[in-house]
Design a protein around this motif. Structure first.
Motif, PDB file in Angstrom:
ATOM      1  N   GLY A  81     -39.580  31.819  25.724  1.00 29.15           N
ATOM      2  CA  GLY A  81     -39.841  33.034  24.946  1.00 29.15           C
ATOM      3  C   GLY A  81     -40.868  32.763  23.863  1.00 29.15           C
ATOM      4  O   GLY A  81     -41.094  31.601  23.494  1.00 29.15           O
ATOM      5  N   SER A  82     -41.499  33.838  23.352  1.00 25.21           N
ATOM      6  CA  SER A  82     -42.414  33.676  22.201  1.00 25.21           C
ATOM      7  C   SER A  82     -41.651  33.082  21.031  1.00 25.21           C
ATOM      8  O   SER A  82     -42.228  32.424  20.174  1.00 25.21           O
ATOM      9  CB  SER A  82     -42.965  35.018  21.721  1.00 25.21           C
ATOM     10  OG  SER A  82     -43.532  35.722  22.755  1.00 25.21           O
ATOM     11  N   ASP A  83     -40.349  33.363  20.993  1.00 25.07           N
ATOM     12  CA  ASP A  83     -39.563  32.869  19.870  1.00 25.07           C
ATOM     13  C   ASP A  83     -39.627  31.347  19.771  1.00 25.07           C
ATOM     14  O   ASP A  83     -39.663  30.797  18.673  1.00 25.07           O
ATOM     15  CB  ASP A  83     -38.110  33.353  19.989  1.00 25.07           C
ATOM     16  CG  ASP A  83     -37.987  34.863  19.752  1.00 25.07           C
ATOM     17  OD1 ASP A  83     -38.967  35.470  19.251  1.00 25.07           O
ATOM     18  OD2 ASP A  83     -36.933  35.438  20.059  1.00 25.07           O
ATOM     19  N   TYR A 111     -40.474  36.095  12.546  1.00 23.30           N
ATOM     20  CA  TYR A 111     -41.357  35.250  11.716  1.00 23.30           C
ATOM     21  C   TYR A 111     -40.600  34.804  10.471  1.00 23.30           C
ATOM     22  O   TYR A 111     -40.716  33.660  10.036  1.00 23.30           O
ATOM     23  CB  TYR A 111     -42.631  35.994  11.286  1.00 23.30           C
ATOM     24  CG  TYR A 111     -43.353  36.736  12.385  1.00 23.30           C
ATOM     25  CD1 TYR A 111     -43.481  36.185  13.658  1.00 23.30           C
ATOM     26  CD2 TYR A 111     -43.911  37.990  12.153  1.00 23.30           C
ATOM     27  CE1 TYR A 111     -44.138  36.880  14.660  1.00 23.30           C
ATOM     28  CE2 TYR A 111     -44.582  38.681  13.148  1.00 23.30           C
ATOM     29  CZ  TYR A 111     -44.678  38.128  14.401  1.00 23.30           C
ATOM     30  OH  TYR A 111     -45.318  38.820  15.376  1.00 23.30           O
ATOM     31  N   CYS A 152     -49.248  40.768  13.683  1.00 23.15           N
ATOM     32  CA  CYS A 152     -48.657  41.290  14.908  1.00 23.15           C
ATOM     33  C   CYS A 152     -49.428  42.555  15.281  1.00 23.15           C
ATOM     34  O   CYS A 152     -49.439  43.518  14.517  1.00 23.15           O
ATOM     35  CB  CYS A 152     -47.185  41.602  14.659  1.00 23.15           C
ATOM     36  SG  CYS A 152     -46.282  42.088  16.133  1.00 23.15           S
ATOM     37  N   ASN A 156     -44.836  45.497  15.742  1.00 20.20           N
ATOM     38  CA  ASN A 156     -43.455  45.917  15.901  1.00 20.20           C
ATOM     39  C   ASN A 156     -42.822  45.911  14.500  1.00 20.20           C
ATOM     40  O   ASN A 156     -42.945  44.897  13.813  1.00 20.20           O
ATOM     41  CB  ASN A 156     -42.749  44.919  16.819  1.00 20.20           C
ATOM     42  CG  ASN A 156     -41.285  45.201  17.020  1.00 20.20           C
ATOM     43  OD1 ASN A 156     -40.770  46.211  16.575  1.00 20.20           O
ATOM     44  ND2 ASN A 156     -40.604  44.296  17.687  1.00 20.20           N
ATOM     45  N   ASP A 181     -49.898  37.958  17.185  1.00 22.36           N
ATOM     46  CA  ASP A 181     -48.841  38.176  18.178  1.00 22.36           C
ATOM     47  C   ASP A 181     -49.172  39.439  18.971  1.00 22.36           C
ATOM     48  O   ASP A 181     -49.149  40.548  18.432  1.00 22.36           O
ATOM     49  CB  ASP A 181     -47.491  38.308  17.462  1.00 22.36           C
ATOM     50  CG  ASP A 181     -46.311  38.404  18.439  1.00 22.36           C
ATOM     51  OD1 ASP A 181     -46.527  38.672  19.637  1.00 22.36           O
ATOM     52  OD2 ASP A 181     -45.164  38.211  17.982  1.00 22.36           O
ATOM     53  N   TYR A 184     -47.345  43.247  22.762  1.00 21.42           N
ATOM     54  CA  TYR A 184     -47.497  44.594  23.358  1.00 21.42           C
ATOM     55  C   TYR A 184     -48.920  44.891  23.797  1.00 21.42           C
ATOM     56  O   TYR A 184     -49.256  46.047  24.041  1.00 21.42           O
ATOM     57  CB  TYR A 184     -47.015  45.648  22.344  1.00 21.42           C
ATOM     58  CG  TYR A 184     -45.563  45.431  21.979  1.00 21.42           C
ATOM     59  CD1 TYR A 184     -44.546  45.859  22.830  1.00 21.42           C
ATOM     60  CD2 TYR A 184     -45.207  44.738  20.830  1.00 21.42           C
ATOM     61  CE1 TYR A 184     -43.215  45.624  22.518  1.00 21.42           C
ATOM     62  CE2 TYR A 184     -43.878  44.495  20.514  1.00 21.42           C
ATOM     63  CZ  TYR A 184     -42.893  44.941  21.368  1.00 21.42           C
ATOM     64  OH  TYR A 184     -41.580  44.697  21.062  1.00 21.42           O
ATOM     65  N   THR A 208     -46.279  37.388  25.889  1.00 15.06           N
ATOM     66  CA  THR A 208     -44.947  37.165  26.444  1.00 15.06           C
ATOM     67  C   THR A 208     -44.813  37.887  27.773  1.00 15.06           C
ATOM     68  O   THR A 208     -45.515  38.865  28.019  1.00 15.06           O
ATOM     69  CB  THR A 208     -43.866  37.686  25.459  1.00 15.06           C
ATOM     70  OG1 THR A 208     -42.577  37.523  26.049  1.00 15.06           O
ATOM     71  CG2 THR A 208     -44.061  39.153  25.117  1.00 15.06           C
ATOM     72  N   GLY A 221     -42.658  32.760  27.018  1.00 12.84           N
ATOM     73  CA  GLY A 221     -43.654  33.126  26.017  1.00 12.84           C
ATOM     74  C   GLY A 221     -44.881  32.247  26.182  1.00 12.84           C
ATOM     75  O   GLY A 221     -44.781  31.117  26.669  1.00 12.84           O
TER      76      GLY A 221
HETATM   77  C1  LIG Z   1     -40.426  41.390  21.801  1.00 14.49           C
HETATM   78  C2  LIG Z   1     -41.374  40.623  20.949  1.00 14.49           C
HETATM   79  C3  LIG Z   1     -41.674  39.298  21.238  1.00 14.49           C
HETATM   80  C4  LIG Z   1     -41.111  38.654  22.454  1.00 14.49           C
HETATM   81  O1  LIG Z   1     -40.341  37.579  22.217  1.00 14.49           O
HETATM   82  P1  LIG Z   1     -39.821  36.746  23.477  1.00 14.49           P
HETATM   83  O2  LIG Z   1     -39.117  35.627  22.810  1.00 14.49           O
HETATM   84  O3  LIG Z   1     -41.050  36.319  24.241  1.00 14.49           O
HETATM   85  O4  LIG Z   1     -38.942  37.639  24.292  1.00 14.49           O
HETATM   86  C5  LIG Z   1     -42.580  38.633  20.453  1.00 14.49           C
HETATM   87  N1  LIG Z   1     -43.184  39.245  19.419  1.00 14.49           N
HETATM   88  C6  LIG Z   1     -42.924  40.534  19.128  1.00 14.49           C
HETATM   89  C7  LIG Z   1     -43.643  41.190  18.033  1.00 14.49           C
HETATM   90  C8  LIG Z   1     -42.002  41.250  19.886  1.00 14.49           C
HETATM   91  O5  LIG Z   1     -41.737  42.518  19.565  1.00 14.49           O
END
Ligand SMILES: *Cc1c(COP(=O)(O)O)cnc(C)c1O
Length: 360
Positions: A81-83, A111, A152, A156, A181, A184, A208, A221
């Motif tokens: 994941g990006s996380d 973050y 971002c 989001n 980031d 989207y 992602t 990610g």
């Molecule tokens: C949903 C989202 C992610 C995705 O995170 P994953 O860990 O890849 O699922 C990353 N950054 C933003 C701003 C998001 O809204």
């Protein structure tokens, strides 16, 4: 670029770290007897080759992504994941208890959470009321310990893309890492920054498979950056961070770009149809512009609307206690049937409150 020197911003313990060398890293060439990794040589309860460790470099996925994104494989880092990408960046560049990162709220919550987990000092530079960057305030908050600025775009929970010229301004004037980031980006009319990596040695772009690709359950990610930055990130990640079944499924999914693009078009069309329906509701004060598969709505009694929808079995994201998002709900675009159920439920809410729902 203002004198960006990667070596001067890497944490010294990471700079001197010798990365874990896996059993499979240490031989090159042909072999068909693998007695090097303490796997179960007899197999597993599952079919296929799950008794073997997965490729720690994820070479097959990176080769495919490199061609899809027109970058070099050595410019790609893959995370759980990006996380995980966010966490790894902090561990590469931010000295716990000493260094700072800048976030621009309202924005993605990880973050801040990840910064706190890593004991980074968190500096907040809120977005302007139109949800664009406050460049003057941002410049004032950059100090000698500032290592990462998190941007971002599309953002989001607000849904808007940040002005490209503003992002370029930050990239040009900040001598630490700028993370853009782009979770989207596939829903956006705006161009990705992945194509600008050659111009900005301090740029890291996050993407992602969790959103447009429809693979949130797989956890994949991507970070795109210079080979030097990717090299540091690879040193820090757990060697086998992407599991074998995930690697296999991602490889399959990456062959279906056409199908994904069809879904993106449909979701954007449904979003564009749904937003005016909300804008016409009498208690909706504002529908914010969106470059994503969700949109933010400012609505009277947002908390009560949220609870009412929950009773009807519909969950939206309540952002009404977030600064600059007071009275706001974040709505993900659903299937046609889900969107209809949402609109019908809101019509019920309005008539209960004595409002006449406007015609869609
Ligand atoms: C949903 C989202 C992610 C995705 O995170 P994953 O860990 O890849 O699922 C990353 N950054 C933003 C701003 C998001 O809204």
């Amino acid at each position: 670029m203002k004198n960006f020197d990667l070596n001067s911003i890497i944490r010294s313990n990471i700079q001197s770290l010798i990365a874990y060398s896996s059993a499979r890293d240490e031989f090159t060439g042909q072999a068909d007897v693998f007695l090097d990794a303490n796997e179960n040589s007899l197999g597993s309860p599952l079919p296929k080759w799950y008794h073997r460790y997965p490729d720690p470099h994820q070479s097959a996925i990176k080769a495919k992504l490199a061609s899809i994104k027109s970058v070099g494989a050595e410019q790609i880092f893959l995370g759980n994941g990006s996380d995980e990408c966010i966490d790894v960046l902090l561990r590469c560049f931010v000295e716990p208890g000493k260094d700072e990162v800048i976030v621009c709220p309202p924005t993605y919550g990880m973050y801040e959470v990840s910064a706190k987990i890593n004991d980074a000092k968190l500096v907040k530079v809120p977005l302007l009321p139109d949800f664009q960057l406050d460049l003057v305030h941002l410049e004032n908050k950059i100090g000698p310990q500032t290592k990462i600025i998190w941007l971002c775009s599309p953002n989001n929970p607000t849904g808007n893309a940040l002005n490209r010229a503003d992002i370029e301004m930050v990239l040009n004037h900040f001598s630490g890492i700028v993370v853009v980031d782009e979770a989207y980006i596939n829903f956006s009319r705006h161009k990705s920054f992945v194509q600008e990596l050659a111009d900005y040695p301090n740029l890291v772009v996050l993407q992602t498979l969790s959103k447009a690709w429809g693979l949130a359950g797989l956890r994949l990610g991507m970070a795109f950056a210079s080979p030097a930055i990717i090299g540091v990130m690879n040193k820090v990640k757990p060697p086998y961070n992407i599991s074998q079944p995930v690697q296999e499924l991602v490889l399959k999914a990456l062959d279906e770009v056409g199908q994904v693009n069809d879904m993106i078009r449909l979701l954007v069309d449904m979003r564009n149809a749904l937003m005016p329906v909300f804008a016409n509701m009498p208690t909706v004060e504002k529908v914010y512009p969106s470059d994503a598969n969700f949109f933010l709505v400012k609505i009277k009694d947002a908390d009560q609307v949220y609870q009412f929808l929950l009773q009807k079995g519909i969950v939206v994201r309540n952002r009404s206690r977030v600064t600059l998002c007071e009275d706001c709900l974040r709505i993900t675009v659903g299937t046609e049937a889900e969107n209809t159920a949402l609109v019908d439920a809101l019509a019920d809410w309005l008539s209960q409150k004595g409002w006449e729902a406007a015609e869609a």
